[in-house]
Design a protein around this motif. Sequence first.
Motif, short mmCIF file in Angstrom:
data_model
loop_
_atom_site.label_atom_id
_atom_site.label_comp_id
_atom_site.label_asym_id
_atom_site.label_seq_id
_atom_site.Cartn_x
_atom_site.Cartn_y
_atom_site.Cartn_z
N THR A 145 23.88 10.05 8.02
CA THR A 145 25.21 9.87 8.61
C THR A 145 26.28 9.75 7.54
N ALA A 146 25.97 9.07 6.45
CA ALA A 146 26.94 8.95 5.35
C ALA A 146 27.28 10.32 4.77
N LEU A 147 26.27 11.18 4.58
CA LEU A 147 26.53 12.53 4.09
C LEU A 147 27.42 13.29 5.07
N ARG A 148 27.10 13.20 6.34
CA ARG A 148 27.87 13.92 7.35
C ARG A 148 29.30 13.41 7.44
N ALA A 149 29.47 12.11 7.25
CA ALA A 149 30.83 11.56 7.26
C ALA A 149 31.63 12.09 6.08
N LEU A 150 31.01 12.18 4.91
CA LEU A 150 31.69 12.74 3.76
C LEU A 150 32.07 14.20 3.99
N GLY A 189 28.25 14.62 -11.84
CA GLY A 189 27.24 13.59 -11.85
C GLY A 189 26.44 13.61 -10.57
N LEU A 190 25.33 12.89 -10.59
CA LEU A 190 24.41 12.85 -9.47
C LEU A 190 24.35 11.45 -8.88
N THR A 191 24.55 11.36 -7.58
CA THR A 191 24.44 10.11 -6.84
C THR A 191 23.38 10.28 -5.77
N VAL A 192 22.52 9.28 -5.60
CA VAL A 192 21.46 9.37 -4.60
C VAL A 192 21.62 8.25 -3.58
N LEU A 193 21.55 8.63 -2.30
CA LEU A 193 21.57 7.67 -1.20
C LEU A 193 20.14 7.50 -0.70
N LEU A 194 19.64 6.28 -0.75
CA LEU A 194 18.26 6.00 -0.40
C LEU A 194 18.19 5.19 0.88
N GLY A 195 17.11 5.39 1.63
CA GLY A 195 16.90 4.58 2.82
C GLY A 195 15.92 5.23 3.77
N ARG A 196 15.31 4.41 4.58
CA ARG A 196 14.37 4.91 5.58
C ARG A 196 15.13 5.63 6.69
N ASN A 197 14.37 6.30 7.56
CA ASN A 197 14.99 6.90 8.73
C ASN A 197 15.72 5.83 9.52
N GLY A 198 16.96 6.12 9.91
CA GLY A 198 17.76 5.14 10.63
C GLY A 198 18.60 4.25 9.74
N LEU A 225 26.64 18.13 -1.19
CA LEU A 225 25.95 17.10 -0.42
C LEU A 225 24.65 17.71 0.10
N VAL A 226 23.51 17.09 -0.23
CA VAL A 226 22.22 17.66 0.16
C VAL A 226 21.34 16.59 0.77
N ASP A 227 20.83 16.87 1.97
CA ASP A 227 19.94 15.94 2.66
C ASP A 227 18.50 16.35 2.40
N ASP A 282 28.13 21.39 -12.48
CA ASP A 282 29.42 20.83 -12.86
C ASP A 282 30.14 20.44 -11.57
N ALA A 283 29.61 19.44 -10.89
CA ALA A 283 30.10 19.05 -9.57
C ALA A 283 29.73 17.61 -9.29
N CYS A 284 30.36 17.06 -8.28
CA CYS A 284 29.97 15.77 -7.73
C CYS A 284 28.83 16.03 -6.75
N VAL A 285 27.64 15.60 -7.09
CA VAL A 285 26.45 15.89 -6.29
C VAL A 285 25.94 14.60 -5.65
N VAL A 286 25.78 14.63 -4.33
CA VAL A 286 25.26 13.47 -3.59
C VAL A 286 24.06 13.93 -2.79
N VAL A 287 22.91 13.30 -2.99
CA VAL A 287 21.71 13.66 -2.26
C VAL A 287 21.21 12.45 -1.48
N ALA A 288 20.55 12.72 -0.37
CA ALA A 288 19.97 11.66 0.46
C ALA A 288 18.45 11.82 0.44
N GLU A 289 17.76 10.74 0.14
CA GLU A 289 16.30 10.74 0.09
C GLU A 289 15.78 9.44 0.69
N GLN A 290 14.55 9.48 1.20
CA GLN A 290 13.95 8.25 1.71
C GLN A 290 13.57 7.31 0.57
N ARG A 291 13.05 7.89 -0.52
CA ARG A 291 12.63 7.09 -1.68
C ARG A 291 13.21 7.71 -2.94
#
Length: 223
Positions: free
Chosen positions: A44-49, A30-39, A152-154, A176-185
């Motif tokens: 950091t969440a991706l790097r912690a994982l 499945g696909l999970t997206v982490l959203l947020g502005r710079n800062g 994990l992809v930034d 076929d993986a646990c996919v986590v991406v980080a995006e601003q929007r």
Amino acid sequence: MTLISLRRAHVRYGPLEALHGLTLAAPGPGLTVLLGRNGSGRTTALRALAGTVPLCGGAVVWDGADVTGTPAYERARRGLVLVPERRAVFGTLTVRENLELAAPDAPDLARALDAYPALEPLLARRAGTLSGGEQRMLALTRALSARARVVLVDEPTQGMSPAVAARTYELLAGLDACVVVAEQRLPPALRAVPGVLAYELRRGALAFVGEAAELARPAGGQG
């Protein structure tokens, strides 16, 4: 099912706390997206994982096991791939050499070139001479070729055209993986896709969790 999560995670950079007890969980496939502005703390969440930044509190849990103290290289051996926003390719090596490094036991150039045909005429070029979008395509072939369990992809589509960005999210969603991406929007390609989990971060804390499609709805909209 693969599940990787942060539990009440705290990360500090010197006197600055970047994550304030953050809890999130990403299922897979499945696909999970982490959203947020710079800062916001999404990178950091991706790097912690991935284990490339240490926690000063809380835990990283993968398939029910606490891996907080497991170094990044060991997480990689277990099937975790991190594609950072910067320095994601070996600039002095050719495109072909980068592709071969993505899966050294069984290099599969055909699979990578099927994903991104634009890379084929660039095989002899040094990766450092490519455009930003071309470098992102090359970096992402690591995730597509490695048969990883956690990806994990930034900012995966930085510098890409809208068509290539949409293709990229189609490829990531099909893994076929646990996919986590980080995006601003929220990426346009995900606005109407059911089942995509979204976390919105603000200043290192959780501001929203739910399906990505909920974020795309107008305020007060129906359905």
